[in-house]
Design an enzyme around this catalytic site. Structure first.
Site, PDB file in Angstrom:
ATOM      1  CD  GLU A 205       7.818   3.159  -4.729  1.00 14.59           C
ATOM      2  OE1 GLU A 205       7.387   2.885  -3.689  1.00 14.59           O
ATOM      3  OE2 GLU A 205       6.993   2.923  -5.972  1.00 14.59           O
TER       4      GLU A 205
ATOM      5  N   GLY B  35       1.029  -2.866  -6.358  1.00 18.87           N
ATOM      6  CA  GLY B  35       1.138  -1.607  -5.639  1.00 18.87           C
ATOM      7  C   GLY B  35      -0.306  -0.924  -6.058  1.00 18.87           C
ATOM      8  N   GLY B  36      -0.381  -0.221  -7.160  1.00 18.77           N
ATOM      9  CA  GLY B  36      -1.597   0.584  -7.482  1.00 18.77           C
ATOM     10  C   GLY B  36      -2.941  -0.502  -7.237  1.00 18.77           C
TER      11      GLY B  36
ATOM     12  CD1 TRP C 195      -2.162  -2.005   0.298  1.00 20.83           C
ATOM     13  CD2 TRP C 195      -3.056  -1.413   2.070  1.00 20.83           C
ATOM     14  NE1 TRP C 195      -3.103  -2.975   0.506  1.00 20.83           N
ATOM     15  CE2 TRP C 195      -3.794  -2.471   1.853  1.00 20.83           C
ATOM     16  CE3 TRP C 195      -3.034  -0.887   3.509  1.00 20.83           C
ATOM     17  CZ2 TRP C 195      -4.796  -3.117   2.464  1.00 20.83           C
ATOM     18  CZ3 TRP C 195      -4.306  -1.455   4.117  1.00 20.83           C
ATOM     19  CH2 TRP C 195      -4.895  -2.525   3.461  1.00 20.83           C
ATOM     20  CE  LYS C 196       3.820   1.372  -4.691  1.00 17.62           C
ATOM     21  NZ  LYS C 196       4.616   1.628  -5.830  1.00 17.62           N
TER      22      LYS C 196
HETATM   23  C1  PEP Z   1       5.207  -2.141  -6.149  1.00 14.98           C
HETATM   24  O1  PEP Z   1       4.641  -0.965  -5.426  1.00 14.98           O
HETATM   25  O2  PEP Z   1       5.689  -2.767  -5.717  1.00 14.98           O
HETATM   26  C2  PEP Z   1       4.526  -2.029  -7.336  1.00 14.98           C
HETATM   27  C3  PEP Z   1       4.921  -3.221  -8.084  1.00 14.98           C
HETATM   28  O3  PEP Z   1       3.663  -0.960  -7.447  1.00 14.98           O
HETATM   29  P1  PEP Z   1       2.537  -1.137  -8.865  1.00 14.98           P
HETATM   30  O4  PEP Z   1       1.789  -2.370  -8.847  1.00 14.98           O
HETATM   31  O5  PEP Z   1       1.750   0.140  -8.971  1.00 14.98           O
HETATM   32  O6  PEP Z   1       3.454  -0.997 -10.376  1.00 14.98           O
END
Ligand code: PEP
Length: 269
Positions: free
Chosen positions: A102, A243-244, A14-15
């Site tokens: 990140e 992520g998203g 969820w960052k």
């Molecule tokens: C992640 O945060 O590890 C990721 C893969 O993000 P997303 O799915 O948004 O690309």
């Protein structure tokens, strides 16, 4: 064919999203969506630190596990702003993300710090998901394989085969994270196989082991319901770090269902 013995895993990162009430609501919706289901993949949610306790409470009677996005490698001490492995365990955390791009890009994490964190995770029996992957520039300069090999080798430095039973690796090409661009499934599979071979190479002297063959390797980078089925068909890809598409139950639950479908197809073979 994919190895049915390797765990299938859907992990939601969820960052830095969701306050406590939003996080609880999302965890409730996901927990509700998988309630009573059989043949599920391992499902892990990685909320921000501030929501770990609340999400942990929600997940307690569900098949969904709790993970943290980062930790310090020290057991404790004068490290202002940091969180130790034992503090996470105290909150019911079982999984830990290590070396997300990140963290490498914005917070100065290096292959060396990834190695320290991996050792700390294993020492405290936290299940690590170590993230590796190349930047766009590295891919365009044909450096993908070299970068990934270097990251995997450095992460595993000074570790013994016996310590790696809970290791999970995520191949996350940096250019695919949060961009809407997914790595073509066959290419993602090729790099996952390279990671597996690299892990085996790291322990070449121990001929009795092919430890890389038993380690789940996930793909991450703009995974969504429309991409997951093809990704899960790949022989060396055992799930997704998302992520998203982990930020709403509407997007995340179909990913879990796809993994469940894949598990059932492997069982019936
Ligand atoms: C992640 O945060 O590890 C990721 C893969 O993000 P997303 O799915 O948004 O690309």
């Amino acid at each position: 064919m994919s190895n049915p013995k390797r765990s299938k895993i859907i992990a939601g990162n969820w960052k830095m999203h969701k306050n406590r009430s939003e996080a609880k609501a999302l965890a409730e919706a996901i927990g509700h969506g998988v309630k009573g289901e059989k043949d599920l993949p391992i499902v892990v949610l990685f909320p921000p630190f501030t929501s770990l306790a609340a999400v942990g409470d929600v997940l307690r009677d569900t098949p969904v596990d709790l993970g943290a996005q980062n930790m310090d490698h020290h057991d404790g001490g004068a490290y202002t702003g940091e969180v130790s492995p034992t503090m996470l365990i105290d909150l019911g955390v079982e999984y830990i993300l290590i070396g997300h791009s990140e963290r490498r890009q914005f917070f100065g994490e290096t292959n060396a710090s990834v190695n320290l964190k991996l050792k700390a995770a294993l020492k405290h029996a936290l299940k690590p998901i170590v993230c590796v992957g190349e930047s766009l520039d590295e891919r365009e300069n044909n450096l993908t394989d070299a970068v990934v090999r270097r990251q995997v080798g450095a992460a595993l430095a000074d570790l013994e085969v016996e310590e790696l039973k809970t290791l999970i690796v995520a191949y996350e090409p940096v250019w695919a994270i949060g961009t809407g661009k997914t790595c073509e499934a066959a290419e993602a599979n090729r790099v996952c196989a390279l990671i597996r071979a690299t892990i085996n190479d790291c322990f070449r002297s121990d001929e009795s082991t092919q430890i890389g063959d038993s380690i789940p390797i996930l793909y991450g980078g703009s995974v969504k319901p429309s991409t997951i089925d093809e990704q899960l068909q790949q022989s060396d890809l055992d799930g997704a770090l998302v992520g998203g598409a982990s930020l709403t139950a509407e997007d995340f639950l179909p990913l879990i269902k796809s993994a469940q479908k894949r598990i059932r197809s492997l069982i019936s073979v």
